[in-house]
Motif scaffolding. Structure first.
Motif, PDB file in Angstrom:
ATOM      1  N   ALA A  27       0.852  -1.189   0.000  1.00  0.00           N
ATOM      2  CA  ALA A  27       0.000   0.000   0.000  1.00  0.00           C
ATOM      3  C   ALA A  27       0.887   1.237   0.000  1.00  0.00           C
ATOM      4  CB  ALA A  27      -0.896  -0.002   1.229  1.00  0.00           C
ATOM      5  N   PRO A  28       0.516   2.260  -0.764  1.00  0.00           N
ATOM      6  CA  PRO A  28       1.296   3.502  -0.735  1.00  0.00           C
ATOM      7  C   PRO A  28       1.336   4.065   0.683  1.00  0.00           C
ATOM      8  CG  PRO A  28      -0.311   3.529  -2.519  1.00  0.00           C
ATOM      9  CD  PRO A  28      -0.611   2.323  -1.677  1.00  0.00           C
ATOM     10  N   THR A  29       2.451   4.654   1.078  1.00  0.00           N
ATOM     11  CA  THR A  29       2.621   5.134   2.453  1.00  0.00           C
ATOM     12  C   THR A  29       1.658   6.245   2.804  1.00  0.00           C
ATOM     13  OG1 THR A  29       4.364   6.626   1.707  1.00  0.00           O
ATOM     14  CG2 THR A  29       5.031   4.504   2.617  1.00  0.00           C
ATOM     15  N   ASP A  30       1.323   7.088   1.860  1.00  0.00           N
ATOM     16  CA  ASP A  30       0.466   8.230   2.181  1.00  0.00           C
ATOM     17  C   ASP A  30      -1.005   7.985   1.889  1.00  0.00           C
ATOM     18  OD1 ASP A  30       1.198  10.225  -0.792  1.00  0.00           O
ATOM     19  OD2 ASP A  30       0.657   8.139  -0.535  1.00  0.00           O
ATOM     20  N   ALA A  31      -1.344   6.825   1.341  1.00  0.00           N
ATOM     21  CA  ALA A  31      -2.715   6.619   0.901  1.00  0.00           C
ATOM     22  C   ALA A  31      -3.598   5.945   1.943  1.00  0.00           C
ATOM     23  CB  ALA A  31      -2.743   5.786  -0.374  1.00  0.00           C
ATOM     24  N   GLY A  32      -3.023   5.249   2.882  1.00  0.00           N
ATOM     25  CA  GLY A  32      -3.841   4.461   3.788  1.00  0.00           C
ATOM     26  C   GLY A  32      -4.483   3.329   3.013  1.00  0.00           C
ATOM     27  N   ASP A  33      -5.658   2.910   3.435  1.00  0.00           N
ATOM     28  CA  ASP A  33      -6.320   1.852   2.686  1.00  0.00           C
ATOM     29  C   ASP A  33      -7.159   2.455   1.565  1.00  0.00           C
ATOM     30  OD1 ASP A  33      -8.656   2.781   3.865  1.00  0.00           O
ATOM     31  OD2 ASP A  33      -8.820   1.130   5.278  1.00  0.00           O
ATOM     32  N   ALA A  34      -7.847   1.610   0.844  1.00  0.00           N
ATOM     33  CA  ALA A  34      -8.602   2.075  -0.329  1.00  0.00           C
ATOM     34  C   ALA A  34      -9.713   3.047   0.056  1.00  0.00           C
ATOM     35  CB  ALA A  34      -9.190   0.875  -1.074  1.00  0.00           C
ATOM     36  N   GLN A  35     -10.168   3.005   1.312  1.00  0.00           N
ATOM     37  CA  GLN A  35     -11.216   3.918   1.752  1.00  0.00           C
ATOM     38  C   GLN A  35     -10.646   5.208   2.344  1.00  0.00           C
ATOM     39  OE1 GLN A  35     -11.374   0.482   2.665  1.00  0.00           O
ATOM     40  NE2 GLN A  35     -12.595   0.245   0.839  1.00  0.00           N
ATOM     41  N   GLY A  36      -9.301   5.351   2.363  1.00  0.00           N
ATOM     42  CA  GLY A  36      -8.686   6.566   2.865  1.00  0.00           C
ATOM     43  C   GLY A  36      -8.347   6.532   4.340  1.00  0.00           C
ATOM     44  N   ASN A  37      -8.538   5.396   5.003  1.00  0.00           N
ATOM     45  CA  ASN A  37      -8.200   5.289   6.416  1.00  0.00           C
ATOM     46  C   ASN A  37      -6.686   5.187   6.583  1.00  0.00           C
ATOM     47  OD1 ASN A  37     -10.985   5.112   7.105  1.00  0.00           O
ATOM     48  ND2 ASN A  37     -10.933   2.965   6.506  1.00  0.00           N
ATOM     49  N   ALA A  38      -6.138   5.882   7.553  1.00  0.00           N
ATOM     50  CA  ALA A  38      -4.698   5.838   7.800  1.00  0.00           C
ATOM     51  C   ALA A  38      -4.303   4.441   8.274  1.00  0.00           C
ATOM     52  CB  ALA A  38      -4.315   6.870   8.851  1.00  0.00           C
ATOM     53  N   THR A  39      -3.155   3.997   7.836  1.00  0.00           N
ATOM     54  CA  THR A  39      -2.636   2.704   8.276  1.00  0.00           C
ATOM     55  C   THR A  39      -1.207   2.893   8.762  1.00  0.00           C
ATOM     56  OG1 THR A  39      -1.825   2.188   6.061  1.00  0.00           O
ATOM     57  CG2 THR A  39      -4.031   1.412   6.609  1.00  0.00           C
ATOM     58  N   THR A  40      -0.770   2.018   9.665  1.00  0.00           N
ATOM     59  CA  THR A  40       0.596   2.106  10.167  1.00  0.00           C
ATOM     60  C   THR A  40       1.512   1.175   9.393  1.00  0.00           C
ATOM     61  OG1 THR A  40       0.053   0.483  11.859  1.00  0.00           O
ATOM     62  CG2 THR A  40      -0.103   2.808  12.469  1.00  0.00           C
ATOM     63  N   ALA A  41       1.043  -0.002   9.062  1.00  0.00           N
ATOM     64  CA  ALA A  41       1.853  -0.954   8.306  1.00  0.00           C
ATOM     65  C   ALA A  41       1.561  -0.794   6.827  1.00  0.00           C
ATOM     66  CB  ALA A  41       1.535  -2.376   8.742  1.00  0.00           C
ATOM     67  N   ARG A  42       2.459  -1.297   6.006  1.00  0.00           N
ATOM     68  CA  ARG A  42       2.252  -1.267   4.560  1.00  0.00           C
ATOM     69  C   ARG A  42       2.039  -2.696   4.084  1.00  0.00           C
ATOM     70  NH1 ARG A  42       6.750   1.295   1.567  1.00  0.00           N
ATOM     71  NH2 ARG A  42       5.245   1.126  -0.091  1.00  0.00           N
ATOM     72  N   PRO A  43       0.830  -3.197   4.222  1.00  0.00           N
ATOM     73  CA  PRO A  43       0.587  -4.580   3.820  1.00  0.00           C
ATOM     74  C   PRO A  43       0.644  -4.731   2.308  1.00  0.00           C
ATOM     75  CG  PRO A  43      -1.475  -3.506   4.320  1.00  0.00           C
ATOM     76  CD  PRO A  43      -0.388  -2.525   4.673  1.00  0.00           C
ATOM     77  N   PRO A  44       0.953  -5.932   1.830  1.00  0.00           N
ATOM     78  CA  PRO A  44       0.884  -6.159   0.382  1.00  0.00           C
ATOM     79  C   PRO A  44      -0.554  -6.010  -0.090  1.00  0.00           C
ATOM     80  CG  PRO A  44       1.793  -8.082   1.529  1.00  0.00           C
ATOM     81  CD  PRO A  44       1.376  -7.096   2.564  1.00  0.00           C
ATOM     82  N   VAL A  45      -0.720  -5.301  -1.190  1.00  0.00           N
ATOM     83  CA  VAL A  45      -2.060  -5.132  -1.751  1.00  0.00           C
ATOM     84  C   VAL A  45      -2.172  -5.800  -3.115  1.00  0.00           C
ATOM     85  CG1 VAL A  45      -2.565  -3.041  -0.441  1.00  0.00           C
ATOM     86  CG2 VAL A  45      -1.519  -2.860  -2.704  1.00  0.00           C
ATOM     87  N   ALA A  46      -1.042  -6.169  -3.687  1.00  0.00           N
ATOM     88  CA  ALA A  46      -1.056  -6.855  -4.981  1.00  0.00           C
ATOM     89  C   ALA A  46       0.236  -7.637  -5.135  1.00  0.00           C
ATOM     90  CB  ALA A  46      -1.183  -5.847  -6.126  1.00  0.00           C
ATOM     91  N   TRP A  47       0.155  -8.729  -5.867  1.00  0.00           N
ATOM     92  CA  TRP A  47       1.358  -9.476  -6.208  1.00  0.00           C
ATOM     93  C   TRP A  47       1.149 -10.131  -7.568  1.00  0.00           C
ATOM     94  CZ3 TRP A  47       0.211 -14.442  -7.245  1.00  0.00           C
ATOM     95  CH2 TRP A  47      -0.832 -15.048  -6.547  1.00  0.00           C
TER      96      TRP A  47
END
Length: 170
Positions: A27-47
């Motif tokens: 996940a992009p560092t500044d984007a949070g999740d797809a709904q715009g919620n802030a996240t602390t970790a950068r989980p894989p979103v695609a492979w």
């Protein structure tokens, strides 16, 4: 299709063990999740990974089977197109001269993606996939990586997305 993080770990380990090229997008560092919620970790979103097609591996070792997964929260965000463009830029370096994508006939998002990349429908295996008693077609899409028409389309696609990325960064 990967249903959870454990499934993804198994696929990543298999890819490493077999030496198959693999790409992971977090996940992009500044984007949070797809709904715009802030996240602390950068989980894989695609492979994505490439492996030689299974049929006659010695004879078909230069024909790749492309697997691509985008987490449900990120579907429709453009990440799949970004990932597939990167894979197509690099697959010749890994010894592939043709790529196939095997897609359920009911998977509209994946079919839309391969059409946008101008892959050709090379085959259809009617009702060969059985998911819990439901039968699905399996479509085979592909391209030869030296096809001048396909290469010209991918060049146009790259230029278009470069312009879009430049606008987003402003």
């Amino acid at each position: 299709m990967v249903g959870n993080t454990q499934d993804m770990r198994v696929i990543v380990e298999q890819s490493r063990r077999m030496g198959w090229p693999m790409w992971v997008m977090n996940a992009p560092t500044d984007a949070g999740d797809a709904q715009g919620n802030a996240t602390t970790a950068r989980p894989p979103v695609a492979w994505a990974f490439l492996r030689p097609i299974a049929w006659a591996p010695e004879a078909c070792s230069s024909t790749g089977d492309l697997w691509l997964y985008v987490s449900r929260d990120w579907q429709g965000s453009g990440i799949a197109m970004r990932m597939i463009r990167r894979v197509f830029r690099e697959c010749r370096r890994h010894g592939f001269d043709a790529i196939t994508c095997w897609i359920l006939g009911s998977n509209r998002r994946s079919l839309s993606l391969v059409r946008a990349c101008r892959l050709t429908r090379w085959g259809n295996l009617p009702a060969v996939v059985d998911y819990g008693g439901l039968r699905f077609d399996l479509e085979i899409w592909g391209c030869k990586l030296d096809d001048p028409v396909w290469l010209a389309h991918m060049d146009r696609l790259e230029r278009r997305h470069a312009r879009l990325d430049a606008r987003r960064s402003v």
